[in-house]
Each structure stands twice: as structure tokens, then as C-alpha cells.
Design a protein around this motif. Structure first.
Motif, PDB file in Angstrom:
ATOM      1  N   UNK A 235       0.028  -6.862  -6.539  1.00 48.92           N
ATOM      2  CA  UNK A 235       0.213  -6.381  -5.159  1.00 48.92           C
ATOM      3  C   UNK A 235      -1.112  -6.267  -4.409  1.00 48.92           C
ATOM      4  N   UNK A 236      -2.090  -5.621  -5.036  1.00 46.43           N
ATOM      5  CA  UNK A 236      -3.345  -5.390  -4.326  1.00 46.43           C
ATOM      6  C   UNK A 236      -4.174  -6.660  -4.209  1.00 46.43           C
TER       7      UNK A 236
ATOM      8  N   UNK B  45       0.830  -1.210   0.000  1.00 44.94           N
ATOM      9  CA  UNK B  45       0.000   0.000   0.000  1.00 44.94           C
ATOM     10  C   UNK B  45       0.863   1.259   0.000  1.00 44.94           C
ATOM     11  N   UNK B  46       1.934   1.222   0.792  1.00 51.78           N
ATOM     12  CA  UNK B  46       2.787   2.408   0.886  1.00 51.78           C
ATOM     13  C   UNK B  46       3.571   2.595  -0.418  1.00 51.78           C
TER      14      UNK B  46
ATOM     15  N   UNK C 271      -7.392   6.652  -0.670  1.00 51.06           N
ATOM     16  CA  UNK C 271      -7.250   6.184   0.702  1.00 51.06           C
ATOM     17  C   UNK C 271      -7.499   4.677   0.701  1.00 51.06           C
ATOM     18  N   UNK C 272      -6.488   3.925   1.116  1.00 52.90           N
ATOM     19  CA  UNK C 272      -6.658   2.479   1.260  1.00 52.90           C
ATOM     20  C   UNK C 272      -6.837   2.182   2.738  1.00 52.90           C
ATOM     21  N   UNK C 273      -7.860   1.405   3.035  1.00 52.84           N
ATOM     22  CA  UNK C 273      -8.181   1.121   4.435  1.00 52.84           C
ATOM     23  C   UNK C 273      -8.055  -0.373   4.705  1.00 52.84           C
ATOM     24  N   UNK C 274      -7.285  -0.689   5.736  1.00 57.69           N
ATOM     25  CA  UNK C 274      -7.166  -2.075   6.190  1.00 57.69           C
ATOM     26  C   UNK C 274      -7.877  -2.166   7.532  1.00 57.69           C
TER      27      UNK C 274
ATOM     28  N   UNK D 159      -5.115   3.380   7.839  1.00 54.97           N
ATOM     29  CA  UNK D 159      -5.419   4.098   6.599  1.00 54.97           C
ATOM     30  C   UNK D 159      -4.118   4.549   5.959  1.00 54.97           C
ATOM     31  N   UNK D 160      -3.988   4.289   4.671  1.00 51.55           N
ATOM     32  CA  UNK D 160      -2.829   4.769   3.918  1.00 51.55           C
ATOM     33  C   UNK D 160      -3.372   5.737   2.876  1.00 51.55           C
ATOM     34  N   UNK D 161      -3.024   6.981   3.038  1.00 47.66           N
ATOM     35  CA  UNK D 161      -3.667   8.027   2.261  1.00 47.66           C
ATOM     36  C   UNK D 161      -2.629   8.795   1.459  1.00 47.66           C
ATOM     37  N   UNK D 162      -2.946   9.090   0.194  1.00 46.82           N
ATOM     38  CA  UNK D 162      -2.006   9.904  -0.585  1.00 46.82           C
ATOM     39  C   UNK D 162      -2.745  11.069  -1.225  1.00 46.82           C
ATOM     40  N   UNK D 163      -1.993  12.016  -1.761  1.00 41.56           N
ATOM     41  CA  UNK D 163      -2.658  13.106  -2.467  1.00 41.56           C
ATOM     42  C   UNK D 163      -2.266  13.061  -3.940  1.00 41.56           C
ATOM     43  N   UNK D 164      -2.190  11.842  -4.452  1.00 40.36           N
ATOM     44  CA  UNK D 164      -1.895  11.625  -5.864  1.00 40.36           C
ATOM     45  C   UNK D 164      -3.153  11.737  -6.709  1.00 40.36           C
ATOM     46  N   UNK D 165      -3.197  11.032  -7.831  1.00 40.73           N
ATOM     47  CA  UNK D 165      -4.295  11.202  -8.779  1.00 40.73           C
ATOM     48  C   UNK D 165      -5.590  10.500  -8.360  1.00 40.73           C
ATOM     49  N   UNK D 166      -5.526   9.615  -7.358  1.00 45.92           N
ATOM     50  CA  UNK D 166      -6.719   8.841  -6.994  1.00 45.92           C
ATOM     51  C   UNK D 166      -6.966   7.758  -8.037  1.00 45.92           C
TER      52      UNK D 166
END
Ligand code: ADP
Length: 306
Positions: free
Chosen positions: A262-263, A198-199, A288-291, A229-236
């Protein structure tokens, strides 16, 4: 000025939702029929309010049902894909091992350097295929977790340390919000792999589109477990890709860059733990990926019958 006043409750299913009040400017008493009319009106209002509530509730239930159905269809498709993938992976595995073994034997047998170069290329390529086959088998038949007590925030810290160099060269600022959370009964290496995937994905998404970004990782306790939660501010993730994200081989990366496993492998691992892995787009942009992992319990040996 108000001289007379009457107030009746508005009820719905034995609950009082409010009151209906009527004032009058004369001294005249309210007649029984008037009181009856008022009470009837209050009952009608109560009924209407209750109907509106029921309507809203059934709409919500319908929506929940639709979401659950979609998730079910997706899970069924994933398991069908998994079966197919496992079949193919097992078929590939045997010939692959023969190729690997033979090229190793040839390399060891003192063949001329010219041929050795070719053999090394074969070796590298078969290693890559072996990695894909391994991931596919994990996706289709994840091995039962080898559980121990895991403090998820420790694993977040480890994975961040492992990717520290890449994160810095990609200009990614890391923010962590770690709250108190119970340890979970989980497979440490699988937890590590999921967080790593995820990271890495978040980093790659931001680096490839903006050349920088903010990675936010949150860990918090939930009623039955822990949420990361692994959150980024990329393109989504585009809406058409969102339902396919966890399917094996789904990738938007170029050939040779991503295997699209991977996913799907992470999804299978979290599922094997009785947890959930999902993705949502953030309103502010980015993914945002949530585990969600349940605390779980060490299996007690079954009681012996004397
Ligand atoms: P791979 O990284 O090899 O493509 P994954 O299964 O890890 O395979 O990811 C599948 C796809 O999901 C990626 O190709 C990318 O399109 C999308 N994806 C994953 N993480 C993110 C993210 N944080 N932001 C946007 N897209 C993402």
C-alpha cells in the motif's frame, strides 16, 4: 553617576548587530586611543558574533545535506527494488494468466463438483497473486497520471464515507480540519487510492493496538500546492522501521493480512505527480503521514512551428 558616555556600533558584514556603550563617572573627555580601543573591541565582538552565526549556519547546512543524502540513498534503493520487482512481476504475469485461463475453462467445462471446489480455490489464489503483481507493476512503472482538476477535500470526504462503517466498528473518532486549498491537477483514481491506503493504515494501526482512537485529517494550501495530513494516535512507527516503510513488501502484519504494498505504491504515485509522501512520528504519540502535491498545470500543446 555617569558623566561621560561613548557608544560605537558592533558591525558584521556591513550590518549593525548592536552597540557597545561605555560610561565614565568623571568629566574627562575620552582620549582618541580609548575610542580606538573601543571601536576595535566592537569590531572583535562583531567578528565573533558573525563567526558564531556562520558556524551555526554551516552546521545546519551539514545536517540538511545529511538528510538529503539519506533521502537520495533511500530513493535509489527504492528504484533498484522497483526494477527487480517489475522484472519478477512481468515474469510471473504470463504463467499466471495461463493458470487463470485454464482454471476458468475447466470450471466452465462441466467438471464434477468435487473438482470444481479445488478449481475455485485455485481461482481465488490466482486472483490474489494477480493483485500483488498489479501493485508491483504500478510501483515499478506507475502509469503516467491521467490528470484532471481534483479538489482533495472532496476525495478525503469520499474515502471517509467509504470507510465509515469500518471506522465506526473500530471506535475511531474522525476529525477533519479543512482549509481553503486550490484544486490540483492530478490523477483522481490515484489520489483516491493514496488517501484510501493512508486512512486504512491509520485505522488498522489504532484498532489493532488500542481498539479505538482519533483520526485527524487536515487539508491546507501551501505556497505551491496542497498538503494533506493523515494523523492517528496509534502506536506510531518504530525508528528502525521508519526508513523501510515505503519499500515494497515491508509489512508488520501477519501472513495473509498485509502485502506491504500500500505505502510503496502510494509513494510511487505521489512521486509521479512531482509530490512528496513521508511519515513522521507525532510527539504526542501516533503517526502522521503527509502528502504534498503541487498544483501542477495542464500541459499546453507544444507551439507549432510554421
Ligand atoms: P500493509 O498495510 O499491507 O502492511 P503498507 O505498505 O500499507 O502495507 O504498510 C506497511 C507497514 O507500515 C505496515 O505493515 C505498518 O507496519 C506500517 N504502517 C503503515 N501505516 C501506519 C500507521 N498509521 N501507524 C503505524 N504503522 C503504520
Amino acid at each position: 553617576a555617569i558623566r561621560g558616555f561613548v557608544c560605537v556600533p558592533i558591525r558584521a558584514r556591513d550590518r549593525i548587530l548592536g552597540t557597545l556603550a561605555l560610561g565614565r563617572q568623571t568629566d574627562r573627555r575620552f582620549a582618541d586611543e580609548e575610542l580606538l580601543l573601543l571601536a576595535c573591541t566592537a569590531d572583535q565582538i562583531g567578528l565573533a558574533l558573525d563567526n558564531a552565526r556562520l558556524y551555526a549556519e554551516s552546521r545546519q547546512q551539514l545536517e540538511d545535506l545529511r538528510v538529503a543524502q539519506q533521502a537520495l540513498v533511500r530513493a535509489e534503493r527504492l528504484s533498484a527494488v522497483g526494477e527487480l520487482a517489475a522484472g519478477v512481476a512481468h515474469e510471473i504475469n504470463n504463467p499466471l494468466m495461463i493458470i487463470q485461463a485454464q482454471s476458468y475453462l475447466l470450471l466452465e467445462s462441466g467438471v464434477p463438483e468435487q473438482i470444481r471446489g479445488g478449481l475455485r480455490t485455485i481461482d481465488a489464489a490466482t486472483r490474489r497473486v494477480a493483485g500483488i503483481v498489479r501493485d508491483l507493476i504500478v510501483f515499478a512503472e506507475p502509469s503516467p497520471p491521467q490528470r484532471s482538476l481534483c479538489v482533495l477535500s472532496d476525495y478525503v470526504a469520499r474515502v471517509l464515507a467509504l470507510q465509515d462503517h469500518h471506522l465506526r466498528t473500530d471506535n475511531i473518532e474522525v476529525r477533519t480540519e479543512i482549509q481553503h486549498a486550490p484544486p490540483v491537477w492530478a490523477d483522481a483514481s490515484q489520489v483516491h487510492e493514496v488517501l484510501f491506503n493512508l486512512i486504512r493504515n491509520a485505522r488498522q494501526a489504532m484498532a489493532s493496538t488500542k481498539g479505538c482512537g482519533v483520526l485527524t485529517i487536515r487539508v491546507a494550501g501551501t505556497p505551491g500546492g496542497v498538503r494533506v495530513e493523515v494523523e492517528d494516535d496509534g502506536p506510531g512507527v518504530s525508528p528502525e522501521n521508519l526508513p523501510r516503510l515505503f519499500t515494497p513488501f515491508f509489512t508488520t502484519r501477519g501472513p495473509g493480512e498485509g502485502r506491504g504494498l500500500g505505502l510503496s505504491v502510494s509513494y510511487a504515485m505521489i512521486g509521479e505527480h512531482g509530490g512528496r509522501l513521508y511519515c513522521e512520528n507525532r510527539a504526542e504519540g501516533g503517526a502522521r503521514f503527509v502528502v504534498e502535491l503541487p498544483v501542477g498545470q495542464p500541459q499546453r500543446p507544444a507551439p507549432r512551428l510554421e
